[in-house]
Structures are given as structure tokens and as C-alpha cells.
Design an enzyme around this catalytic site. Structure first.
Site, PDB file in Angstrom:
ATOM      1  CG  HIS A  14      -0.356   0.413   2.501  1.00 40.56           C
ATOM      2  ND1 HIS A  14      -0.998   1.226   3.402  1.00 40.56           N
ATOM      3  CD2 HIS A  14       0.840   0.146   3.067  1.00 40.56           C
ATOM      4  CE1 HIS A  14      -0.238   1.434   4.462  1.00 40.56           C
ATOM      5  NE2 HIS A  14       0.891   0.776   4.286  1.00 40.56           N
ATOM      6  CB  CYS A  23       3.981   5.663   4.891  1.00 44.39           C
ATOM      7  SG  CYS A  23       4.735   4.689   6.206  1.00 44.39           S
ATOM      8  CG  HIS A  27       5.334   0.898   2.446  1.00 40.45           C
ATOM      9  ND1 HIS A  27       4.647   2.056   2.107  1.00 40.45           N
ATOM     10  CD2 HIS A  27       4.884   0.535   3.661  1.00 40.45           C
ATOM     11  CE1 HIS A  27       3.805   2.376   3.090  1.00 40.45           C
ATOM     12  NE2 HIS A  27       3.931   1.454   4.040  1.00 40.45           N
ATOM     13  CG  HIS A  29       2.978  -2.877   6.250  1.00 41.90           C
ATOM     14  ND1 HIS A  29       3.951  -2.410   7.095  1.00 41.90           N
ATOM     15  CD2 HIS A  29       2.450  -1.791   5.641  1.00 41.90           C
ATOM     16  CE1 HIS A  29       4.003  -1.089   7.013  1.00 41.90           C
ATOM     17  NE2 HIS A  29       3.100  -0.688   6.122  1.00 41.90           N
ATOM     18  CG  HIS A  71       0.880 -12.540  -1.540  1.00 36.20           C
ATOM     19  ND1 HIS A  71       0.749 -13.144  -0.306  1.00 36.20           N
ATOM     20  CD2 HIS A  71       2.195 -12.535  -1.841  1.00 36.20           C
ATOM     21  CE1 HIS A  71       1.949 -13.503   0.106  1.00 36.20           C
ATOM     22  NE2 HIS A  71       2.853 -13.136  -0.789  1.00 36.20           N
ATOM     23  CD  GLU A 129       1.656   0.597   9.096  1.00 40.30           C
ATOM     24  OE1 GLU A 129       0.609   0.996   8.544  1.00 40.30           O
ATOM     25  OE2 GLU A 129       2.534   1.363   9.525  1.00 40.30           O
TER      26      GLU A 129
END
Length: 139
Positions: A14, A23, A27, A29, A71, A129
Site C-alpha cells: 500500500h 509511507c 511499500h 507489510h 498478496h 502494521e
């Protein structure tokens, strides 16, 4: 008060629109989700007598949502040009377009609302996160 907890995790990418820091870039998580159910009384009849809910039913619902988000690229609706979305989709990328900024806080509320609308007595949803940073939502 009686309660149950289960957890699931998913990997997704995201970015945060209108954010000025790391952010704002794409990137990923390893999101960890923990869901708490609560109710005052245990069920009185049937196969779930003396339970809040069957753990299998609960786990399946939570893991089902996690699987939908796994994914995939979580995209805030309207944050990318239509041409960009079309290009990504034409390349075979999985996108999940959501009507909110894809923060951990909003993901917690999204998962809470999904489970609540399916009739689960949700008390709280936590979304990690990172291993050290957690958001939660409860009504």
C-alpha cells in the site's frame, strides 16, 4: 462477559496518499490481525451450547478476510489515475480498491464492520502494521 480471540495475517502492499514521509511510497507489510468477540452469555442450545461461538466458524471468517487481502495491492479509491490502475491490472497485478485511506486504523474498522455485518459479536479488531505498531478499532 465471555470472549474469544483469534488471529490471522496477510501480506500486502500500500501507500498513503497526501502523506509526506516514507509511507507515501509504495511499500509492503506483514499485517497481523487479532479479533476479539465478546458476549454476556454463552449459547444455550445446539452444537454451540456453552460456547460464545465455535472456534472453527470464527477462524474461518477471520482468515477468509485475510485471504482476500493477501498478496494484493491495497489502493485507496481515487488515489491513482485510472490509466495507472488499468496498466497495473493489464500486467496481472492484484489490486483491492478500498473506499478509504489504507491505514492500519481503517483496516481495523473495515475488518470489524465486515465481521459485524456477518453477525459476529465483535468487540475489537487490532491490526499490527509492524511487530511494534498496532492500531485497533472498537465501538
Amino acid at each position: 462477559m465471555f470472549g474469544l480471540n483469534t488471529e490471522a495475517s496477510f501480506d500486502s502492499a500500500h501507500f498513503l496518499t497526501d502523506y509526506y514521509g516514507k509511507c507515501e511510497n509504495l511499500h509492503g507489510h506483514r499485517w497481523r490481525v487479532e479479533v476479539t468477540l465478546e458476549q454476556h452469555d454463552l449459547q444455550a442450545e445446539g452444537t454451540m451450547r456453552d460456547m460464545v461461538l465455535d472456534f472453527g466458524v470464527f477462524k474461518k471468517a477471520v482468515r477468509g478476510i485475510a485471504e482476500e487481502l493477501d498478496h494484493t495491492f491495497l489502493v485507496e479509491e481515487g488515489s491513482l489515475k485510472p490509466e495507472t490502475v488499468a496498466a497495473l491490472e493489464s500486467e496481472g497485478f492484484s489490486l483491492t480498491v478500498l473506499p478509504f485511506r489504507t491505514t492500519a486504523e481503517n483496516l481495523a474498522r473495515y475488518i470489524f464492520d465486515r465481521l459485524e455485518s456477518d453477525g459476529f459479536p465483535v468487540a475489537q479488531v487490532e491490526v499490527d502494521e509492524t511487530p511494534n505498531n498496532r492500531a485497533y478499532y472498537r465501538k
